[in-house]
Scaffold this active site. Structure first.
Site, mmCIF file in Angstrom:
data_model
loop_
_atom_site.group_PDB
_atom_site.id
_atom_site.type_symbol
_atom_site.label_atom_id
_atom_site.label_comp_id
_atom_site.label_asym_id
_atom_site.label_seq_id
_atom_site.Cartn_x
_atom_site.Cartn_y
_atom_site.Cartn_z
ATOM 1 N N GLU A 8 0.822 -1.170 -0.152
ATOM 2 C CA GLU A 8 0.123 0.116 -0.038
ATOM 3 C C GLU A 8 0.822 1.239 0.066
ATOM 4 O O GLU A 8 0.567 2.326 0.833
ATOM 5 C CB GLU A 8 -0.901 0.110 1.277
ATOM 6 C CG GLU A 8 -1.925 -1.154 1.274
ATOM 7 C CD GLU A 8 -2.693 -1.009 2.339
ATOM 8 O OE1 GLU A 8 -3.969 -1.363 2.346
ATOM 9 O OE2 GLU A 8 -2.201 -1.034 3.359
HETATM 10 C C1 TNX Z 1 -4.534 -4.152 4.699
HETATM 11 S S1 TNX Z 1 -2.719 -6.255 4.268
HETATM 12 C C2 TNX Z 1 -3.451 -3.988 5.077
HETATM 13 C C3 TNX Z 1 -3.101 -3.457 6.313
HETATM 14 C C4 TNX Z 1 -4.438 -3.052 7.068
HETATM 15 C C5 TNX Z 1 -5.426 -4.493 6.832
HETATM 16 C C6 TNX Z 1 -6.610 -4.513 7.401
HETATM 17 C C7 TNX Z 1 -1.642 -5.165 4.247
HETATM 18 C C8 TNX Z 1 -0.243 -5.752 3.515
HETATM 19 N N1 TNX Z 1 -2.075 -4.083 4.406
HETATM 20 O O1 TNX Z 1 -2.188 -2.199 6.400
HETATM 21 O O2 TNX Z 1 -4.338 -3.291 8.371
HETATM 22 O O3 TNX Z 1 -5.662 -4.355 5.362
HETATM 23 O O4 TNX Z 1 -7.232 -5.510 7.226
#
Ligand code: TNX
Length: 540
Positions: free
Chosen positions: A346
């Site tokens: 992300e």
């Molecule tokens: C996605 S999974 C994210 C996290 C969040 C999560 C909540 C991932 C690598 N990144 O930053 O906490 O979703 O479900």
């Protein structure tokens, strides 16, 4: 472990069926013994009716019975003795027996022995042989004996898990279990950044994970809301960056001594800790702690919300690489395990070019300090280093292009840890009525989290590219041990089974019955699990 051949699969199912019939006979025998009422209260659990399902079960013969005279007889090795003491620690409070751990041989004992020549048992495999005369656990090393002890626990009545004295008898059905894991990586991730969890809370979870043969504890140590590990060269990361959490509470961080205590505790349970420092995104806590890390030179405020994707380290700035060198050096120095997780998910506030350049340098730094990289699967959009693992967290709806990118990396040698969000994200709500959790990947009931095959999950990925499975627990909505347990149980045992048990044992109808038998055990351990209506929990 390679897959069993079809014939042994068939044989395995026949044996399991035989196990069920035979152990009823064993239970009837026990009823005739000295303590009929208690025997009825604790029928002997059919051999192999445990979670994760063992690879091979050969029931037969009378059960083994623990007595006040039982000794735990260990081979002369500190690692074996430690497993013996752990076993004694589980059994003594509920049985009330002394269970001395000794190198002396004697009749009727529980034997923990090393047979390094038994290569087919691998690093974690074991054999459990139960007969009237002895209960023998055999493995190539202490890790295999530790896994064997978890099998032994689950063969005993659930009341064995209680911390006060309970009525027996304490019996293990007769026969032999020979068991090795399907995958080497069977992980659980705990996000200690969004909400901080104390050393004791982490230990409690480690104990629960150990019962299901989980062997990796991935700690998500940094994110926008909190930096949770002391770094001597950048002290404000922890003291300021760790000073809050989602919702604005006081947060916290682990001193190096506290972190080492978590490592020690996990290692004693043959669990490797994988530390994660998430970058270049998910870094607001670091950016808030040191203004010079920001491209603007201005530190943002601490963040206590739950948005993602808004922060980035400043890729063009030289100090960024001093920073990651220091952090990775110190975290690597603390880490006895092979892996260091550098996140990489992300990074919505980092351009693609910057992302690729940054991940190259971060991966080189991990290698420089002797560790192997794990990254979230976005790493496959950069250039994964030799030996790096990518942790896949997509879902059914992930775009074919993104899945194809991951598959291409897998074909080129990047192995995968599977954490599909719509299957094994423990922070997803079970149903719309679940009080805790998020729902961006949908609702994940117990059957959905269990009923998929890691080897066949991603199109175009060779089965040999699957390193294993991992169940992440993100903590935006999770702030207590009770919350952890409600979300992890009973889904976590299913993920553990996907990681451990041969594909030939995979069957929801049978699994749900074995899982139901874990209900009283979880209760005895004080685990407040979700009573899923999909599982036939025993009444009462
Ligand atoms: C996605 S999974 C994210 C996290 C969040 C999560 C909540 C991932 C690598 N990144 O930053 O906490 O979703 O479900």
């Amino acid at each position: 472990m390679s897959q069993p051949r079809p014939f042994s699969r068939l044989l395995g199912s026949l044996l399991l069926a035989a196990a069920a019939t035979l152990s009823c006979a064993v239970a009837a025998d026990a009823d005739d013994a000295a303590e009929p009422a208690a025997a009825r209260a604790h029928p002997v659990r059919p051999l192999g009716q445990i979670v994760p399902a063992p690879a091979s079960v050969l029931p037969g013969g009378p059960p083994y019975t623990l007595t006040p005279q039982t000794t735990i007889q260990v081979d002369a090795s500190p690692g074996v003795r430690a497993v013996g003491e752990y076993l004694a620690g589980v059994l003594r409070p509920s049985t009330g027996y002394a269970l001395p751990v000794t190198e002396a041989r004697g009749p009727g004992g529980i034997r923990l022995r090393l047979r390094s020549a038994e290569r087919e048992l691998g690093d974690e495999g074991y054999r459990l042989q139960s007969s009237r005369d002895a209960l023998t656990l055999t493995a190539r090393g202490p890790a295999g004996l530790f896994r064997a002890v978890q099998t032994l626990r689950q063969q005993l009545p659930a009341a064995v898990e209680k911390d006060t004295r309970q009525p027996g008898p304490w019996q293990v059905a007769g026969g032999t279990i020979t068991d090795t894991p399907r995958y080497g990586h069977r992980g659980a991730m705990l996000d200690v950044s969004r909400h901080f969890f104390t050393v004791d809370q982490v230990k409690r979870y480690v104990d629960q994970l150990a019962l299901y043969k989980i062997n990796k504890l991935h700690l998500h140590l940094s994110d926008d809301q909190g930096w949770r590990i002391a770094v001597d060269s950048w002290p404000r990361l922890a003291t300021y960056g760790g000073s809050t959490q989602v919702g604005g509470g006081p947060g916290g961080y682990y001193t190096k001594a506290q972190y080492k205590e978590i490592l020690r505790y996990a290692a004693a349970r043959h669990m490797e800790v994988v530390p994660e420092i998430d970058m270049p995104g998910h870094t607001n806590a670091a950016l808030a702690s040191y203004a010079e890390l920001n491209c603007s030179g201005v530190a943002p405020p601490l963040y206590t919300g739950t948005s993602v994707g808004f922060s980035s380290l400043c890729v063009p700035k030289a100090i960024t690489y001093d920073f990651i060198d220091d952090v990775i050096r110190e975290v690597a120095a603390l880490t006895p395990g092979k892996y260091l997780h550098i996140g990489g998910d992300e990074a919505h506030s980092t351009s693609h070019e910057d992302y690729v350049a940054f991940m190259d340098r971060a991966q080189a730094t991990v290698a420089k300090y002797g560790k192997t990289v794990i990254g979230w699967h976005q790493l496959t959009g950069a250039t994964p280093a030799e030996g790096a693992l990518a942790q896949y967290w997509g879902l059914d709806g992930t775009s074919p292009a993104e899945k194809a990118q991951v598959a291409r990396a897998a074909q080129n040698g990047t192995r995968l840890i599977l954490s599909p969000a719509d299957r094994v994200y423990l922070d997803m709500k079970y149903t719309k009525d679940t009080p805790l959790g998020l729902a961006w990947a949908g609702y994940v009931e117990v059957q959905r989290s269990y009923d998929w095959d890691p080897a066949a999950y991603l199109p175009g990925v060779p089965a040999s590219a699957i390193a294993g499975v991992e169940a992440p627990l993100w903590s935006e909505t999770i702030s207590t041990s009770d919350h952890i347990e409600y979300m992890a149980f009973p889904r976590l045992p299913g993920v553990a089974e996907l990681g451990w048990s041969p594909a030939s044992t995979h069957d929801w109808e049978k699994y749900k019955v074995r899982l139901a038998a874990q209900g009283p055990r979880m209760e005895a351990l004080g685990i407040d699990y979700y009573r899923s209506p999909q599982v036939p929990w025993p009444a009462g």
